[in-house]
Design an enzyme around this catalytic site. Sequence first.
Site, PDB file in Angstrom:
ATOM      1  N   GLY A   2      39.176  39.029  38.297  1.00  0.00           N
ATOM      2  CA  GLY A   2      40.591  39.377  38.464  1.00  0.00           C
ATOM      3  C   GLY A   2      40.918  40.780  37.997  1.00  0.00           C
ATOM      4  N   LEU A   3      39.910  41.548  37.565  1.00  0.00           N
ATOM      5  CA  LEU A   3      40.177  42.915  37.096  1.00  0.00           C
ATOM      6  C   LEU A   3      39.918  43.971  38.169  1.00  0.00           C
ATOM      7  CD1 LEU A   3      38.862  42.673  33.423  1.00  0.00           C
ATOM      8  CD2 LEU A   3      41.203  43.120  34.133  1.00  0.00           C
ATOM      9  N   GLY A   4      39.674  43.526  39.382  1.00  0.00           N
ATOM     10  CA  GLY A   4      39.552  44.473  40.501  1.00  0.00           C
ATOM     11  C   GLY A   4      38.221  45.188  40.569  1.00  0.00           C
ATOM     12  N   SER A   5      37.150  44.517  40.105  1.00  0.00           N
ATOM     13  CA  SER A   5      35.865  45.224  40.068  1.00  0.00           C
ATOM     14  C   SER A   5      35.400  45.637  41.467  1.00  0.00           C
ATOM     15  CB  SER A   5      34.814  44.390  39.320  1.00  0.00           C
ATOM     16  OG  SER A   5      33.998  43.711  40.196  1.00  0.00           O
ATOM     17  N   SER A   6      35.607  44.802  42.492  1.00  0.00           N
ATOM     18  CA  SER A   6      35.083  45.197  43.808  1.00  0.00           C
ATOM     19  C   SER A   6      35.872  46.376  44.375  1.00  0.00           C
ATOM     20  CB  SER A   6      35.031  44.019  44.779  1.00  0.00           C
ATOM     21  OG  SER A   6      36.316  43.556  45.041  1.00  0.00           O
ATOM     22  N   ALA A   7      37.195  46.395  44.181  1.00  0.00           N
ATOM     23  CA  ALA A   7      37.983  47.537  44.671  1.00  0.00           C
ATOM     24  C   ALA A   7      37.592  48.798  43.902  1.00  0.00           C
ATOM     25  CB  ALA A   7      39.472  47.262  44.524  1.00  0.00           C
ATOM     26  N   ALA A   8      37.354  48.667  42.603  1.00  0.00           N
ATOM     27  CA  ALA A   8      36.993  49.845  41.790  1.00  0.00           C
ATOM     28  C   ALA A   8      35.647  50.415  42.245  1.00  0.00           C
ATOM     29  CB  ALA A   8      36.958  49.479  40.317  1.00  0.00           C
ATOM     30  N   ASP A  31      44.764  45.095  45.804  1.00  0.00           N
ATOM     31  CA  ASP A  31      43.738  45.620  44.888  1.00  0.00           C
ATOM     32  C   ASP A  31      43.339  47.046  45.262  1.00  0.00           C
ATOM     33  OD1 ASP A  31      43.811  43.112  43.829  1.00  0.00           O
ATOM     34  OD2 ASP A  31      41.644  42.801  43.786  1.00  0.00           O
TER      35      ASP A  31
END
Length: 311
Positions: free
Chosen positions: A102-108, A149
Amino acid sequence: MTLASASGKAILFGEHAVVYGQPAIAVPLSQLRTTVQVESLDPGMTGVLIDAPNISKSFLLHEADGDDPLASAVRLTLDELGVKAPLDVHLTIHSQLPIASGLGSSAAVSVAVIRALSDHLGKPLEVETISKIAYAAECLHHGTPSGIDNAVVAYEKPVYFIREHKPELIQISTRLNLIIGDTGVSMRTTIPVNLLRERWEKDPVTYGGWFEEIGEIVKEARTMLEAGSIGSLGTLMNRNQVLLEDMGLSSLELQRLIRAAREAGALGAKLSGAGMGGIMLALVELDTAQVVETALIKAGAKQVFITEVDR
Ligand code: PMV
Protein backbone atom coordinates in the site's frame (compact mmCIF):
# COMPACT_ATOMS: atom_id res chain seq x y z
CA MET A 1 26.15 7.67 -14.61
CA THR A 2 22.60 8.95 -14.02
CA LEU A 3 20.65 8.77 -10.76
CA ALA A 4 16.93 9.36 -10.34
CA SER A 5 14.43 8.56 -7.63
CA ALA A 6 10.73 8.54 -6.83
CA SER A 7 8.79 8.73 -3.58
CA GLY A 8 6.37 6.32 -1.99
CA LYS A 9 2.78 7.39 -1.35
CA ALA A 10 -0.08 6.98 1.08
CA ILE A 11 -3.78 7.25 0.29
CA LEU A 12 -5.32 9.41 3.03
CA PHE A 13 -8.94 8.96 1.97
CA GLY A 14 -10.98 7.24 -0.71
CA GLU A 15 -9.14 4.08 -1.78
CA HIS A 16 -11.30 1.55 -3.65
CA ALA A 17 -14.21 3.98 -4.10
CA VAL A 18 -11.82 5.84 -6.43
CA VAL A 19 -11.94 2.86 -8.82
CA TYR A 20 -15.72 3.52 -9.11
CA GLY A 21 -15.41 7.21 -9.97
CA GLN A 22 -15.33 8.76 -6.50
CA PRO A 23 -12.56 11.21 -5.52
CA ALA A 24 -9.62 10.20 -3.33
CA ILE A 25 -6.74 12.06 -1.68
CA ALA A 26 -3.16 10.79 -1.67
CA VAL A 27 0.12 12.28 -0.48
CA PRO A 28 3.71 11.53 -1.47
CA LEU A 29 6.03 10.14 1.20
CA SER A 30 9.24 11.78 0.12
CA GLN A 31 11.33 10.23 2.90
CA LEU A 32 10.64 6.72 1.55
CA ARG A 33 12.17 6.41 -1.89
CA THR A 34 13.10 4.15 -4.77
CA THR A 35 16.35 5.01 -6.54
CA VAL A 36 17.49 3.95 -9.99
CA GLN A 37 21.05 4.26 -11.25
CA VAL A 38 21.88 3.96 -14.96
CA GLU A 39 25.46 3.41 -16.09
CA SER A 40 27.41 1.89 -18.97
CA LEU A 41 27.59 -1.88 -19.15
CA ASP A 42 30.79 -3.70 -18.34
CA PRO A 43 32.95 -4.26 -21.47
CA GLY A 44 32.03 -7.40 -23.32
CA MET A 45 28.36 -7.26 -22.28
CA THR A 46 25.45 -6.11 -24.41
CA GLY A 47 21.81 -5.35 -23.73
CA VAL A 48 19.95 -3.81 -20.80
CA LEU A 49 20.99 -5.40 -17.52
CA ILE A 50 18.52 -4.87 -14.66
CA ASP A 51 19.64 -5.43 -11.07
CA ALA A 52 17.25 -5.17 -8.12
CA PRO A 53 19.24 -6.43 -5.12
CA ASN A 54 16.39 -5.82 -2.61
CA ILE A 55 14.31 -8.46 -4.34
CA SER A 56 17.30 -10.58 -5.45
CA LYS A 57 16.66 -10.05 -9.15
CA SER A 58 19.26 -9.66 -11.87
CA PHE A 59 18.40 -10.24 -15.52
CA LEU A 60 18.82 -9.03 -19.08
CA LEU A 61 15.83 -7.23 -20.55
CA HIS A 62 15.58 -9.42 -23.65
CA GLU A 63 15.50 -12.55 -21.43
CA ALA A 64 12.80 -11.20 -19.03
CA ASP A 65 9.31 -12.70 -18.71
CA GLY A 66 6.74 -10.79 -20.71
CA ASP A 67 4.93 -9.78 -17.52
CA ASP A 68 7.92 -8.81 -15.39
CA PRO A 69 7.03 -5.39 -13.86
CA LEU A 70 10.58 -3.98 -13.97
CA ALA A 71 11.05 -5.08 -17.58
CA SER A 72 7.66 -3.60 -18.54
CA ALA A 73 8.56 -0.19 -17.09
CA VAL A 74 11.83 -0.22 -19.09
CA ARG A 75 10.15 -1.38 -22.33
CA LEU A 76 7.35 1.18 -22.09
CA THR A 77 9.88 3.98 -21.46
CA LEU A 78 12.08 2.98 -24.40
CA ASP A 79 9.00 2.82 -26.64
CA GLU A 80 7.87 6.29 -25.52
CA LEU A 81 11.38 7.67 -26.14
CA GLY A 82 11.44 6.03 -29.58
CA VAL A 83 14.68 4.15 -28.82
CA LYS A 84 15.13 1.70 -31.69
CA ALA A 85 18.87 0.99 -31.73
CA PRO A 86 20.14 -1.63 -29.29
CA LEU A 87 20.94 -0.04 -25.95
CA ASP A 88 23.73 -1.23 -23.67
CA VAL A 89 23.10 -0.01 -20.10
CA HIS A 90 23.10 -1.28 -16.54
CA LEU A 91 20.15 -0.30 -14.31
CA THR A 92 20.36 -0.79 -10.55
CA ILE A 93 17.19 -0.37 -8.53
CA HIS A 94 17.14 0.16 -4.75
CA SER A 95 13.88 0.60 -2.84
CA GLN A 96 13.07 1.52 0.75
CA LEU A 97 9.43 0.59 0.14
CA PRO A 98 8.02 -2.77 1.13
CA ILE A 99 6.38 -4.53 -1.84
CA ALA A 100 2.61 -5.04 -2.07
CA SER A 101 1.90 -3.13 1.11
CA GLY A 102 0.00 0.00 0.00
CA LEU A 103 3.02 2.33 -0.06
CA GLY A 104 3.12 2.58 -3.85
CA SER A 105 6.26 0.55 -4.43
CA SER A 106 5.35 -0.46 -8.00
CA ALA A 107 4.51 3.12 -9.05
CA ALA A 108 7.73 4.37 -7.40
CA VAL A 109 9.82 1.80 -9.30
CA SER A 110 8.17 2.70 -12.60
CA VAL A 111 8.52 6.45 -12.10
CA ALA A 112 12.16 6.18 -10.99
CA VAL A 113 13.01 3.92 -13.96
CA ILE A 114 11.29 6.31 -16.40
CA ARG A 115 13.07 9.36 -14.92
CA ALA A 116 16.47 7.67 -14.85
CA LEU A 117 16.35 6.27 -18.38
CA SER A 118 14.95 9.41 -20.00
CA ASP A 119 17.55 11.60 -18.23
CA HIS A 120 20.33 9.19 -19.15
CA LEU A 121 19.33 9.32 -22.80
CA GLY A 122 19.15 13.12 -22.69
CA LYS A 123 15.39 13.11 -23.35
CA PRO A 124 13.75 14.24 -20.08
CA LEU A 125 9.99 13.78 -20.08
CA GLU A 126 7.13 15.98 -18.83
CA VAL A 127 5.57 14.90 -15.54
CA GLU A 128 2.28 14.13 -17.31
CA THR A 129 4.06 11.76 -19.70
CA ILE A 130 5.91 10.11 -16.80
CA SER A 131 2.58 9.55 -15.06
CA LYS A 132 1.04 8.17 -18.28
CA ILE A 133 3.85 5.62 -18.80
CA ALA A 134 3.71 4.57 -15.15
CA TYR A 135 -0.07 4.12 -15.52
CA ALA A 136 0.47 1.87 -18.53
CA ALA A 137 2.89 -0.20 -16.42
CA GLU A 138 0.32 -0.39 -13.57
CA CYS A 139 -2.36 -1.55 -16.06
CA LEU A 140 -0.22 -4.54 -17.01
CA HIS A 141 -0.11 -5.77 -13.41
CA HIS A 142 -3.16 -4.43 -11.61
CA GLY A 143 -5.94 -4.87 -14.18
CA THR A 144 -8.06 -1.80 -13.52
CA PRO A 145 -5.97 0.74 -11.59
CA SER A 146 -7.64 4.08 -10.94
CA GLY A 147 -4.39 5.90 -11.73
CA ILE A 148 -4.01 7.53 -8.32
CA ASP A 149 -0.69 5.83 -7.46
CA ASN A 150 1.18 6.86 -10.63
CA ALA A 151 -0.27 10.39 -10.37
CA VAL A 152 0.77 11.13 -6.78
CA VAL A 153 4.20 9.54 -7.28
CA ALA A 154 4.90 11.29 -10.61
CA TYR A 155 3.76 14.74 -9.41
CA GLU A 156 5.16 14.17 -5.90
CA LYS A 157 2.51 16.53 -4.53
CA PRO A 158 -0.70 15.91 -2.55
CA VAL A 159 -3.42 15.10 -5.07
CA TYR A 160 -7.21 15.15 -5.17
CA PHE A 161 -7.83 12.50 -7.76
CA ILE A 162 -10.83 11.47 -9.82
CA ARG A 163 -10.40 8.63 -12.28
CA GLU A 164 -9.83 9.73 -15.88
CA HIS A 165 -9.42 13.38 -14.84
CA LYS A 166 -6.21 15.39 -14.60
CA PRO A 167 -5.08 15.15 -10.96
CA GLU A 168 -5.77 18.31 -8.95
CA LEU A 169 -2.76 19.31 -6.87
CA ILE A 170 -3.94 20.43 -3.45
CA GLN A 171 -2.31 22.74 -0.95
CA ILE A 172 -2.35 21.27 2.55
CA SER A 173 -2.23 24.27 4.87
CA THR A 174 -1.29 22.53 8.08
CA ARG A 175 1.35 20.24 9.45
CA LEU A 176 0.20 16.60 9.22
CA ASN A 177 2.01 13.97 11.22
CA LEU A 178 1.31 10.44 10.10
CA ILE A 179 2.41 7.18 11.57
CA ILE A 180 2.37 4.21 9.25
CA GLY A 181 2.20 0.70 10.64
CA ASP A 182 3.02 -2.23 8.38
CA THR A 183 1.14 -5.44 9.18
CA GLY A 184 3.87 -7.36 7.33
CA VAL A 185 1.13 -9.15 5.39
CA SER A 186 1.83 -8.48 1.73
CA MET A 187 -1.26 -8.29 -0.43
CA ARG A 188 -1.34 -7.90 -4.20
CA THR A 189 -3.64 -5.02 -5.09
CA THR A 190 -5.68 -7.13 -7.51
CA ILE A 191 -6.94 -9.50 -4.79
CA PRO A 192 -9.00 -6.99 -2.73
CA VAL A 193 -9.89 -5.03 -5.89
CA ASN A 194 -11.32 -8.14 -7.61
CA LEU A 195 -13.08 -9.31 -4.47
CA LEU A 196 -14.77 -5.95 -4.08
CA ARG A 197 -15.82 -5.98 -7.73
CA GLU A 198 -17.55 -9.36 -7.24
CA ARG A 199 -19.37 -8.06 -4.15
CA TRP A 200 -20.39 -4.83 -5.90
CA GLU A 201 -21.70 -6.79 -8.90
CA LYS A 202 -23.91 -8.88 -6.55
CA ASP A 203 -25.18 -5.88 -4.60
CA PRO A 204 -24.57 -2.66 -6.55
CA VAL A 205 -27.06 -0.62 -4.52
CA THR A 206 -25.44 -1.18 -1.12
CA TYR A 207 -21.87 -0.95 -2.39
CA GLY A 208 -22.65 2.02 -4.64
CA GLY A 209 -24.11 3.80 -1.58
CA TRP A 210 -20.95 3.09 0.41
CA PHE A 211 -18.78 4.43 -2.43
CA GLU A 212 -20.81 7.64 -2.44
CA GLU A 213 -20.48 8.01 1.34
CA ILE A 214 -16.71 7.67 0.96
CA GLY A 215 -16.79 10.31 -1.78
CA GLU A 216 -18.53 12.71 0.64
CA ILE A 217 -15.87 12.04 3.29
CA VAL A 218 -13.13 12.79 0.75
CA LYS A 219 -14.73 16.12 -0.19
CA GLU A 220 -15.02 17.14 3.49
CA ALA A 221 -11.41 16.11 4.07
CA ARG A 222 -10.20 18.21 1.14
CA THR A 223 -11.94 21.30 2.57
CA MET A 224 -10.30 20.72 5.95
CA LEU A 225 -6.84 20.06 4.53
CA GLU A 226 -6.96 23.20 2.42
CA ALA A 227 -8.29 25.27 5.30
CA GLY A 228 -5.57 23.91 7.57
CA SER A 229 -8.00 22.64 10.22
CA ILE A 230 -7.12 19.13 11.25
CA GLY A 231 -9.89 19.29 13.89
CA SER A 232 -12.06 16.43 12.70
CA LEU A 233 -9.78 14.89 10.07
CA GLY A 234 -9.15 12.01 12.46
CA THR A 235 -12.90 11.43 12.78
CA LEU A 236 -13.18 11.39 8.99
CA MET A 237 -10.43 8.76 8.84
CA ASN A 238 -12.33 6.65 11.35
CA ARG A 239 -15.56 7.00 9.33
CA ASN A 240 -13.73 6.00 6.14
CA GLN A 241 -12.34 2.96 7.98
CA VAL A 242 -15.85 1.85 9.09
CA LEU A 243 -16.95 1.85 5.44
CA LEU A 244 -13.85 -0.09 4.35
CA GLU A 245 -14.61 -2.62 7.10
CA ASP A 246 -18.24 -2.88 5.95
CA MET A 247 -16.93 -3.72 2.46
CA GLY A 248 -14.77 -6.50 3.94
CA LEU A 249 -11.41 -4.90 3.15
CA SER A 250 -9.86 -4.82 6.61
CA SER A 251 -8.14 -7.72 8.40
CA LEU A 252 -7.45 -8.88 11.94
CA GLU A 253 -3.89 -7.54 11.77
CA LEU A 254 -5.08 -4.18 10.48
CA GLN A 255 -7.81 -3.99 13.14
CA ARG A 256 -5.30 -4.72 15.87
CA LEU A 257 -2.96 -1.91 14.74
CA ILE A 258 -5.79 0.57 14.15
CA ARG A 259 -7.23 -0.07 17.63
CA ALA A 260 -3.80 0.21 19.25
CA ALA A 261 -3.11 3.56 17.53
CA ARG A 262 -6.45 5.01 18.59
CA GLU A 263 -6.08 3.79 22.18
CA ALA A 264 -2.61 5.36 22.33
CA GLY A 265 -4.06 8.76 21.42
CA ALA A 266 -4.07 8.95 17.62
CA LEU A 267 -6.65 11.42 16.26
CA GLY A 268 -7.83 8.80 13.77
CA ALA A 269 -6.63 5.69 12.00
CA LYS A 270 -7.50 3.65 8.93
CA LEU A 271 -6.10 1.13 6.50
CA SER A 272 -4.44 2.66 3.44
CA GLY A 273 -4.19 1.24 -0.07
CA ALA A 274 -5.78 -2.01 -1.10
CA GLY A 275 -6.22 -3.40 2.44
CA MET A 276 -6.66 -7.03 3.65
CA GLY A 277 -3.03 -6.63 4.76
CA GLY A 278 -0.42 -4.01 3.97
CA ILE A 279 -0.34 -0.80 5.92
CA MET A 280 -2.53 1.32 8.17
CA LEU A 281 -2.00 4.95 8.92
CA ALA A 282 -2.73 7.07 11.95
CA LEU A 283 -2.96 10.84 12.27
CA VAL A 284 -1.22 12.06 15.42
CA GLU A 285 -0.24 15.22 17.26
CA LEU A 286 3.54 15.48 17.37
CA ASP A 287 3.67 14.89 21.14
CA THR A 288 1.82 11.55 20.93
CA ALA A 289 3.88 10.18 18.01
CA GLN A 290 6.28 8.19 20.19
CA VAL A 291 3.49 6.65 22.30
CA VAL A 292 1.58 5.62 19.18
CA GLU A 293 4.73 4.19 17.61
CA THR A 294 5.42 2.08 20.71
CA ALA A 295 1.79 0.91 20.81
CA LEU A 296 1.93 -0.17 17.18
CA ILE A 297 5.10 -2.17 17.68
CA LYS A 298 3.56 -3.82 20.75
CA ALA A 299 0.45 -4.65 18.71
CA GLY A 300 2.55 -6.50 16.13
CA ALA A 301 3.57 -3.93 13.50
CA LYS A 302 6.51 -5.29 11.50
CA GLN A 303 7.73 -1.78 10.62
CA VAL A 304 6.62 1.68 11.70
CA PHE A 305 7.34 4.90 9.79
CA ILE A 306 6.81 8.32 11.33
CA THR A 307 6.43 10.94 8.66
CA GLU A 308 5.40 14.53 8.18
CA VAL A 309 3.36 15.05 5.02
CA ASP A 310 4.99 17.27 2.37
CA ARG A 311 2.98 20.38 1.61
O1 PMV B 1 -2.47 -0.90 -2.50
P1 PMV B 1 -2.12 0.10 -3.50
O2 PMV B 1 -1.04 1.03 -3.06
O3 PMV B 1 -1.86 -0.47 -4.85
O4 PMV B 1 -3.41 1.07 -3.66
C1 PMV B 1 -4.55 0.60 -4.28
C2 PMV B 1 -5.61 1.67 -4.31
C3 PMV B 1 -6.96 1.16 -4.80
O5 PMV B 1 -7.85 2.25 -4.71
C4 PMV B 1 -7.47 0.04 -3.95
C5 PMV B 1 -6.88 0.67 -6.24
C6 PMV B 1 -6.73 1.76 -7.27
O6 PMV B 1 -6.41 1.41 -8.41
O7 PMV B 1 -6.94 2.95 -6.96
